[in-house]
Design a protein around this motif. Structure first.
Motif, PDB file in Angstrom:
ATOM      1  N   LYS A   1       0.889  -1.092  -0.183  1.00  0.00           N
ATOM      2  CA  LYS A   1      -0.145  -0.102   0.075  1.00  0.00           C
ATOM      3  C   LYS A   1       0.822   1.250   0.195  1.00  0.00           C
ATOM      4  O   LYS A   1       1.937   1.409   0.745  1.00  0.00           O
ATOM      5  CB  LYS A   1      -0.880   0.062   1.268  1.00  0.00           C
ATOM      6  CG  LYS A   1      -2.067  -1.017   1.218  1.00  0.00           C
ATOM      7  CD  LYS A   1      -3.260  -0.372   1.358  1.00  0.00           C
ATOM      8  CE  LYS A   1      -4.375  -1.192   1.202  1.00  0.00           C
ATOM      9  NZ  LYS A   1      -5.629  -0.804   0.467  1.00  0.00           N
TER      10      LYS A   1
ATOM     11  N   ASN B   1      -5.866   7.714  -8.786  1.00  0.00           N
ATOM     12  CA  ASN B   1      -5.625   6.909  -7.593  1.00  0.00           C
ATOM     13  C   ASN B   1      -4.195   6.694  -7.635  1.00  0.00           C
ATOM     14  O   ASN B   1      -3.282   6.923  -8.689  1.00  0.00           O
ATOM     15  CB  ASN B   1      -6.403   5.784  -7.541  1.00  0.00           C
ATOM     16  CG  ASN B   1      -5.992   4.618  -8.596  1.00  0.00           C
ATOM     17  OD1 ASN B   1      -5.032   4.395  -8.897  1.00  0.00           O
ATOM     18  ND2 ASN B   1      -7.167   4.033  -9.088  1.00  0.00           N
TER      19      ASN B   1
ATOM     20  N   TYR C   1      -2.222   3.951  -7.903  1.00  0.00           N
ATOM     21  CA  TYR C   1      -1.701   3.187  -8.869  1.00  0.00           C
ATOM     22  C   TYR C   1      -1.737   3.581 -10.204  1.00  0.00           C
ATOM     23  O   TYR C   1      -0.717   3.659 -10.878  1.00  0.00           O
ATOM     24  CB  TYR C   1      -2.663   1.835  -9.022  1.00  0.00           C
ATOM     25  CG  TYR C   1      -2.182   1.107 -10.094  1.00  0.00           C
ATOM     26  CD1 TYR C   1      -1.297  -0.011  -9.783  1.00  0.00           C
ATOM     27  CD2 TYR C   1      -3.033   1.098 -11.166  1.00  0.00           C
ATOM     28  CE1 TYR C   1      -0.919  -0.916 -11.136  1.00  0.00           C
ATOM     29  CE2 TYR C   1      -2.712   0.424 -12.499  1.00  0.00           C
ATOM     30  CZ  TYR C   1      -1.507  -0.654 -12.418  1.00  0.00           C
ATOM     31  OH  TYR C   1      -1.227  -1.385 -13.492  1.00  0.00           O
TER      32      TYR C   1
ATOM     33  N   ASP D   1      -4.407   9.452  -0.146  1.00  0.00           N
ATOM     34  CA  ASP D   1      -5.044   8.372  -0.506  1.00  0.00           C
ATOM     35  C   ASP D   1      -4.071   7.129  -0.906  1.00  0.00           C
ATOM     36  O   ASP D   1      -3.063   7.342  -1.335  1.00  0.00           O
ATOM     37  CB  ASP D   1      -5.744   8.526  -1.983  1.00  0.00           C
ATOM     38  CG  ASP D   1      -7.045   9.692  -1.723  1.00  0.00           C
ATOM     39  OD1 ASP D   1      -7.078  10.051  -0.900  1.00  0.00           O
ATOM     40  OD2 ASP D   1      -7.672   9.695  -2.865  1.00  0.00           O
TER      41      ASP D   1
ATOM     42  N   ASP E   1      -3.219   3.107  -2.038  1.00  0.00           N
ATOM     43  CA  ASP E   1      -3.673   1.776  -3.062  1.00  0.00           C
ATOM     44  C   ASP E   1      -2.482   0.804  -3.054  1.00  0.00           C
ATOM     45  O   ASP E   1      -1.412   1.387  -2.633  1.00  0.00           O
ATOM     46  CB  ASP E   1      -3.960   2.660  -4.325  1.00  0.00           C
ATOM     47  CG  ASP E   1      -4.516   1.838  -5.409  1.00  0.00           C
ATOM     48  OD1 ASP E   1      -5.006   0.807  -5.134  1.00  0.00           O
ATOM     49  OD2 ASP E   1      -4.651   2.434  -6.568  1.00  0.00           O
ATOM     50  N   GLU E   2      -2.701  -0.302  -3.515  1.00  0.00           N
ATOM     51  CA  GLU E   2      -1.819  -1.219  -3.826  1.00  0.00           C
ATOM     52  C   GLU E   2      -0.997  -0.830  -5.103  1.00  0.00           C
ATOM     53  O   GLU E   2      -1.338  -0.446  -6.100  1.00  0.00           O
ATOM     54  CB  GLU E   2      -2.218  -2.674  -4.321  1.00  0.00           C
ATOM     55  CG  GLU E   2      -2.994  -3.331  -3.153  1.00  0.00           C
ATOM     56  CD  GLU E   2      -2.017  -3.997  -1.837  1.00  0.00           C
ATOM     57  OE1 GLU E   2      -0.883  -4.146  -2.298  1.00  0.00           O
ATOM     58  OE2 GLU E   2      -2.436  -4.230  -0.972  1.00  0.00           O
TER      59      GLU E   2
ATOM     60  N   ASN F   1     -13.574   8.630  -8.115  1.00  0.00           N
ATOM     61  CA  ASN F   1     -13.600   8.077  -7.033  1.00  0.00           C
ATOM     62  C   ASN F   1     -14.916   8.332  -6.289  1.00  0.00           C
ATOM     63  O   ASN F   1     -15.942   7.539  -5.741  1.00  0.00           O
ATOM     64  CB  ASN F   1     -12.786   8.446  -5.876  1.00  0.00           C
ATOM     65  CG  ASN F   1     -11.436   8.151  -6.099  1.00  0.00           C
ATOM     66  OD1 ASN F   1     -11.215   7.022  -6.651  1.00  0.00           O
ATOM     67  ND2 ASN F   1     -10.576   9.159  -5.851  1.00  0.00           N
TER      68      ASN F   1
END
Lengths: 373, 342
Positions: B3, B161, B163, B190, B192-193, B225
């Motif tokens: 993350k 995002n 990624y 924010d 994210d992976e 989002n």
């Protein structure tokens, strides 16, 4: 005391699974179910899997609705006899939910073991190393374009009494993208070096597709390291290969074009999830990933046929050995399972495509368990 | 893979491209920050919101340099450096500052390839923060991507995002044309992976974050989002939405938008930029012209009012499109009934 109440919770199909989505309920509220009957289809990051009821009873509640995504262990339904009152079920659900949310907050950090990076020569390999015990370890080798999560429904099954290792081959998943000459023998040499690095002298090898050819090369070059061979839809035992799959997998870079290619992998096409497609697209975007796949494809399938015939390696291997194949395999035909030596146990699975370890994980796990027992 | 925040994703993209290619340099106001002070700290700021932190210490003053507060000079210098062999990533801090250097971007960088008959390339990336919701008032809150989209010769990227941010920024740095890379300032935390390795996401390829049968929602940047949130709520009521994140407004993946509208027959466009001549207008015009026969209801646009972004928190909240307004727009197109002929 009234009859027992059984919570139906989001199953954990594999180490990597942290949440699942209710794809569909297969049992109506109020209907009775038997142990082992499929309660629901659960969509995971890979494919959709049937959830077998852990007990018999009446499905009194569907706590989770179709389309809902919930953490592993979350309450999705309630099973109970008809003499349990609705009030008791309400109380049970409330108690469970309260305890689950506080429990989730506590254990959130200590989730299941994450994959680690192991350096083998100048390669970095992503390795899922789990389980311990005295029994001989199990090593899982995935196929072309796959990664260690291809074993998400299998690895856990064997981790109770032994060490289990799944890893991303070079060029795949989170491992270095350098595939060398891309030949199965080269991957086998890397696999042997990985076993040394992990201090595993000998392992039961479970291998899928191109991983099967790698396992056969490993058995040829390092027979002392291989306790048994379980080959799932293996390469190396036939001439034919579905080049529409191989080429499509390499060239498709959008969901729309990749999805039909992935349909070759399974008999039930609805098993391919959005997440699985997205995961493969993300892998292919990594620097060097597509070039690696191209090298492997050229080395293993020049002119549209399999380059290596490994019947000899299979015959010469003296340990327990088996081949497991889906009858409806559209990538490598199950016809290659015919005419193998009698010492090779053959399991053909009906209504199964090229990925039996995911599509019919219970059957594959049972066959492997039987061979290595 | 782990993350990572939007901020980390951008920092990692910059670091990996600087490691890979010595021609990649960073310049801007306080991208290192704190040089010359008495504290001994070399990169006190790492950009006004810490996005470039650590890059000065890793790559040194030859590749990461703070500029004077004069956008016209350093954006011009970056365009010139790009035309002569470097691959600069210039940080404009707030996109609102484009007013001070628009000529360098619009008349110089964007025109080089065309006016030199394809003999010049300008691999320039201009990173800038955009968007309201940060209580930064009217001069630091605009979403000016329509302005850049309007100018031929520029590529315009709006990641939705972490990624997307990493893959699109690496693509931007490797691209041989000037790219405007816009980061929504409220999204930096924010998570994210995000893969540890370098990867690229091609420009002009929209991403479908939801797939449904009833309504197509096209949304940009942070609005993606909000559109996803609205789509998830609507799904529970049996209204299924396709959500399109175009990723880049120039080039724009018109094919995907038209394909999706052909399937759903209804379109809602969400754009947080000022409503006149914005991307919502652009997409609505495209669909009205090319997919008129597919439409079962009028196109709806969810946008702020035509006014500067208010500073007062309550007014700023009222100004911004949000998931509730998107949901209402989707319900309105679902409920549309054509008038009977008189």
């Amino acid at each position: 005391m009234a009859g027992t109440i059984t919570p139906i919770t989001m199953p954990k199909f594999g180490l990597a699974m942290t949440e699942g989505k209710i794809a569909s309920w297969n049992v109506e509220p109020g209907s009775s179910v038997d142990v082992g009957e499929e309660l629901a289809d659960i969509e995971t990051t890979k494919i959709t899997n049937g959830y077998e009821s852990p007990a018999s009873g009446i499905l009194r509640r569907q706590v989770a609705s179709e389309g809902e995504t919930l953490a592993v262990g979350a309450l999705i339904g309630v099973l109970a006899d008809k003499d349990v009152s609705d009030a008791d079920i309400d109380a049970f659900v409330e108690k469970f939910q309260n305890e689950f949310s506080s429990q989730a907050a506590e254990t959130g950090a200590s989730e299941s073991a994450e994959p680690v990076v192991v350096e083998v020569g100048d390669l970095k390999l992503k390795v899922q190393d789990s389980g311990h015990g005295d029994d001989t370890p199990v090593l899982f080798i995935h196929g072309f374009g796959g990664d260690l999560t291809n074993w998400m429904f299998n690895q856990d099954h064997f981790s109770g009494s032994r060490r289990t290792v799944a890893f991303d081959l070079p060029g795949h998943g989170g491992s270095s993208k350098n595939v060398g000459d891309g030949k199965p023998a080269t991957f086998a040499a890397t696999t042997a070096a990985l076993l040394d690095k992990l201090d595993i002298a000998k392992a039961h090898v479970v291998a899928h597709s191109l991983g099967g050819a790698i396992a056969l090369e490993l058995a040829k070059s390092h027979p002392e390291k291989v306790a048994s061979l379980s080959l799932v839809a293996p390469a190396g035992l036939g001439k034919d290969i579905n080049m529409d799959f191989i080429n499509g997998f390499i060239s498709a870079d959008r969901r729309k074009t990749l999805e039909p290619v992935l349909h070759y992998l399974v008999h039930d096409k609805s098993l391919i999830t959005r997440n699985m497609i997205e995961g493969i697209i993300r892998f292919k975007r990594l620097d060097g990933a597509v070039a690696g796949l191209e090298t492997v494809a050229k080395a293993c399938f020049p002119d549209g046929h399999q380059a290596d015939d490994l019947h000899g390696a299979l015959e010469n291997f003296t340990g327990p050995k088996q081949v497991i194949w889906g009858e409806n395999d559209e990538v490598l035909s199950a016809a290659s399972a015919k005419g193998l030596p009698a010492s090779v146990k053959i399991t053909l699975l009906p209504e199964t495509g090229h990925m039996p370890q995911m599509e019919k994980s219970a059957d594959v796990n049972a066959a492997v368990t039987q061979l290595i027992a | 893979m782990s993350k990572k925040s939007f901020r980390q994703a951008i920092n990692e993209a910059l670091r990996q491209e600087m490691q890979r290619d010595p021609r990649v340099i960073l310049m801007g106001e306080d991208v290192a920050g704190g040089q010359g002070g008495s504290s001994g700290v070399k990169d006190a700021w790492g950009g006004v919101l810490g996005v470039t932190k650590g890059l000065f210490t890793e790559f040194g003053p030859d590749r990461v340099f703070d500029t004077p507060i004069t956008e016209a000079s350093y954006i011009g210098a970056a365009a010139g450096a790009a035309a002569t062999g470097l691959r600069p990533v210039a940080e404009l801090m707030f996109v609102d500052f484009i007013g001070s250097c628009l000529d360098q971007v619009m008349n110089q960088a964007a025109k080089f390839r065309y006016m030199f008959g394809g003999k010049a390339t300008t691999p320039l990336v201009i990173r800038a923060m955009y968007g309201a919701g940060f209580n930064a008032a009217a001069q630091h809150s605009q979403a000016l991507y329509p302005l850049f989209t309007h100018i031929p010769g520029l590529k315009v990227v709006i990641p939705s995002n972490p990624y997307e941010a990493k893959g699109l920024l690496i693509e931007a740095i490797r691209d041989n044309d000037p790219v405007i890379f816009l980061e929504n300032k409220v999204m930096y935390d924010d998570e994210d992976e995000v893969p540890d390795e370098a990867y690229t996401i091609p420009f002009g390829e929209a991403n479908l974050t939801r797939e449904g049968d009833d309504v197509t929602i096209v949304a940009f940047g942070r609005m993606v989002n909000f559109a996803n949130e609205a789509a998830d709520r609507l799904e529970k009521d049996g209204i299924s939405c396709t959500v399109i994140d175009p990723r880049t407004t120039s080039p724009l993946d018109t094919g995907t938008i038209l394909d999706c509208v052909a399937e759903t027959g209804r379109l809602v466009v969400v754009d947080e930029s000022s409503p006149r001549c914005n991307l919502a207008c652009d997409v609505a015009a495209l669909v009205a012209e090319e997919a008129f026969d597919a439409l079962k209801a009028p196109i709806r646009r969810v946008m702020p009012p035509h006014t500067p972004v208010p500073f007062a928190t309550v007014l700023e909240k009222l100004y911004m499109p949000d998931s509730a307004r998107i949901e209402a727009a989707v319900r309105s197109v679902m409920g549309y009934k054509a008038k009977q002929d008189a």
